[in-house]
Scaffold this active site. Structure first.
Site, mmCIF file in Angstrom:
data_model
loop_
_atom_site.group_PDB
_atom_site.id
_atom_site.type_symbol
_atom_site.label_atom_id
_atom_site.label_comp_id
_atom_site.label_asym_id
_atom_site.label_seq_id
_atom_site.Cartn_x
_atom_site.Cartn_y
_atom_site.Cartn_z
ATOM 1 N N ARG A 179 -65.749 -5.160 52.690
ATOM 2 C CA ARG A 179 -65.868 -6.544 53.171
ATOM 3 C C ARG A 179 -64.906 -6.781 54.345
ATOM 4 O O ARG A 179 -65.056 -7.747 55.086
ATOM 5 C CB ARG A 179 -65.549 -7.538 52.052
ATOM 6 C CG ARG A 179 -66.489 -7.460 50.864
ATOM 7 C CD ARG A 179 -65.962 -8.287 49.706
ATOM 8 N NE ARG A 179 -65.964 -9.707 50.020
ATOM 9 C CZ ARG A 179 -65.324 -10.622 49.288
ATOM 10 N NH1 ARG A 179 -64.604 -10.260 48.233
ATOM 11 N NH2 ARG A 179 -65.390 -11.896 49.622
ATOM 12 N N LYS A 221 -60.510 -15.815 55.632
ATOM 13 C CA LYS A 221 -60.049 -15.623 54.255
ATOM 14 C C LYS A 221 -59.628 -14.164 54.051
ATOM 15 O O LYS A 221 -59.992 -13.311 54.855
ATOM 16 C CB LYS A 221 -61.173 -16.001 53.281
ATOM 17 C CG LYS A 221 -62.444 -15.132 53.392
ATOM 18 C CD LYS A 221 -63.519 -15.622 52.451
ATOM 19 C CE LYS A 221 -64.717 -14.679 52.471
ATOM 20 N NZ LYS A 221 -65.803 -15.169 51.595
ATOM 21 N N HIS A 222 -58.811 -13.863 53.037
ATOM 22 C CA HIS A 222 -58.346 -14.721 51.952
ATOM 23 C C HIS A 222 -56.840 -14.872 52.127
ATOM 24 O O HIS A 222 -56.103 -13.943 51.808
ATOM 25 C CB HIS A 222 -58.642 -14.108 50.603
ATOM 26 C CG HIS A 222 -60.094 -13.757 50.380
ATOM 27 N ND1 HIS A 222 -60.674 -12.604 50.876
ATOM 28 C CD2 HIS A 222 -61.080 -14.416 49.715
ATOM 29 C CE1 HIS A 222 -61.945 -12.558 50.499
ATOM 30 N NE2 HIS A 222 -62.224 -13.652 49.796
ATOM 31 N N HIS A 268 -61.387 -12.059 40.814
ATOM 32 C CA HIS A 268 -62.410 -12.681 39.982
ATOM 33 C C HIS A 268 -62.085 -12.485 38.499
ATOM 34 O O HIS A 268 -62.561 -13.247 37.650
ATOM 35 C CB HIS A 268 -63.799 -12.080 40.263
ATOM 36 C CG HIS A 268 -64.320 -12.401 41.624
ATOM 37 N ND1 HIS A 268 -64.032 -11.636 42.723
ATOM 38 C CD2 HIS A 268 -65.101 -13.421 42.056
ATOM 39 C CE1 HIS A 268 -64.626 -12.159 43.788
ATOM 40 N NE2 HIS A 268 -65.276 -13.242 43.416
ATOM 41 N N ASP A 289 -60.148 -20.577 47.067
ATOM 42 C CA ASP A 289 -61.185 -19.693 46.552
ATOM 43 C C ASP A 289 -61.691 -20.335 45.255
ATOM 44 O O ASP A 289 -61.106 -21.300 44.748
ATOM 45 C CB ASP A 289 -60.617 -18.292 46.310
ATOM 46 C CG ASP A 289 -61.674 -17.200 46.454
ATOM 47 O OD1 ASP A 289 -62.875 -17.525 46.362
ATOM 48 O OD2 ASP A 289 -61.290 -16.029 46.639
#
Length: 235
Positions: free
Chosen positions: A50, A80-81, A93, A167
């Site tokens: 990513r 981000k982040h 997560h 987030d």
């Protein structure tokens, strides 16, 4: 990562412009992109490809090109982040990652792309659920609810004036540690304008209003966030 390998950054701008075109077609005016994490850890389970890559200058230039393509076509970007999720071995997560580097290293790598983009008109910043002890002395407090990081560093030291969003608040890094609603209030007090994916909207509103009534959150602070959100609607 593939985009980061492209030498002609104008091609990234053209691609982002097409994303903006599609976004408008669907009624979307804010793209939570680009990722500006410098992925220095090959074991990173959540950033990886990513990221544009592992070199600060390439990440910054690629992200600027991407943001330009979005914002020149009236879709807000969100880098981000913050303050940098590139060197972690935990997926936020699922649980709270820690970035244990000292301030000198953070400023040279993790924070560098954000700092370089602060005065480039980037409309939004998304704050990560990361524990960064060099920036937040209270043990286990994530960046996303840290006043020291959001207000002290991002707003005051870096002078950032755009929208700040957490987030997602349903992610394990914070959802395991704080109650729904309580988390929203902590995030707003810390300096966020918008809380993403709240699991306790009603309780969060109650606690934020209570904090305003007690003088823990100033009316100017509320008006500042509302003004930024309203202006974004007409971006």
């Amino acid at each position: 990562m593939t985009l980061g390998a492209i030498q002609d950054k104008n091609l990234i701008t053209e691609m982002a412009a097409k994303i903006a075109e599609d976004s408008h077609r669907m009624g979307i005016n804010w793209d939570f992109a680009p990722v500006v994490d410098v992925n220095t850890n090959p074991e990173n389970p959540i950033i990886g490809n990513r990221s544009f890559g592992s070199e600060v200058s390439n990440v910054t230039n690629s992200a600027l090109a991407y943001s330009k393509g979005l914002q020149q076509n009236r879709v807000l970007a969100a880098i981000k982040h913050f303050p940098g999720h590139g060197d972690t071995e935990t997926d936020s997560h699922l649980d709270l990652p820690m970035v244990a580097h000292n301030l000198k290293r953070l400023e040279a790598i993790e924070l560098a792309p954000f700092k370089a983009m602060m005065d480039k008109g980037i409309g939004g910043v998304m704050v990560a659920h990361l524990y960064v002890p060099a920036l937040e002395k209270e043990t286990g407090i994530p960046a996303s609810v840290s006043k020291n990081i959001i207000t002290g560093l991002l707003k005051e030291k870096y002078g950032y004036k755009g929208l700040i969003i957490t987030d997602a608040l349903n992610m394990g890094a914070v959802a395991k540690r704080f109650k729904p609603g309580e988390l929203d209030a902590m995030a707003f007090k810390a300096g966020n304008d918008i809380m993403l994916f709240s699991e306790g909207v009603q309780e969060g509103k109650r606690l934020i209003q209570l904090a305003i009534n007690k003088g823990e959150i100033s009316q100017n602070r509320v008006e500042e966030s509302v003004k930024k959100i309203l202006l974004t609607k007409y971006f």
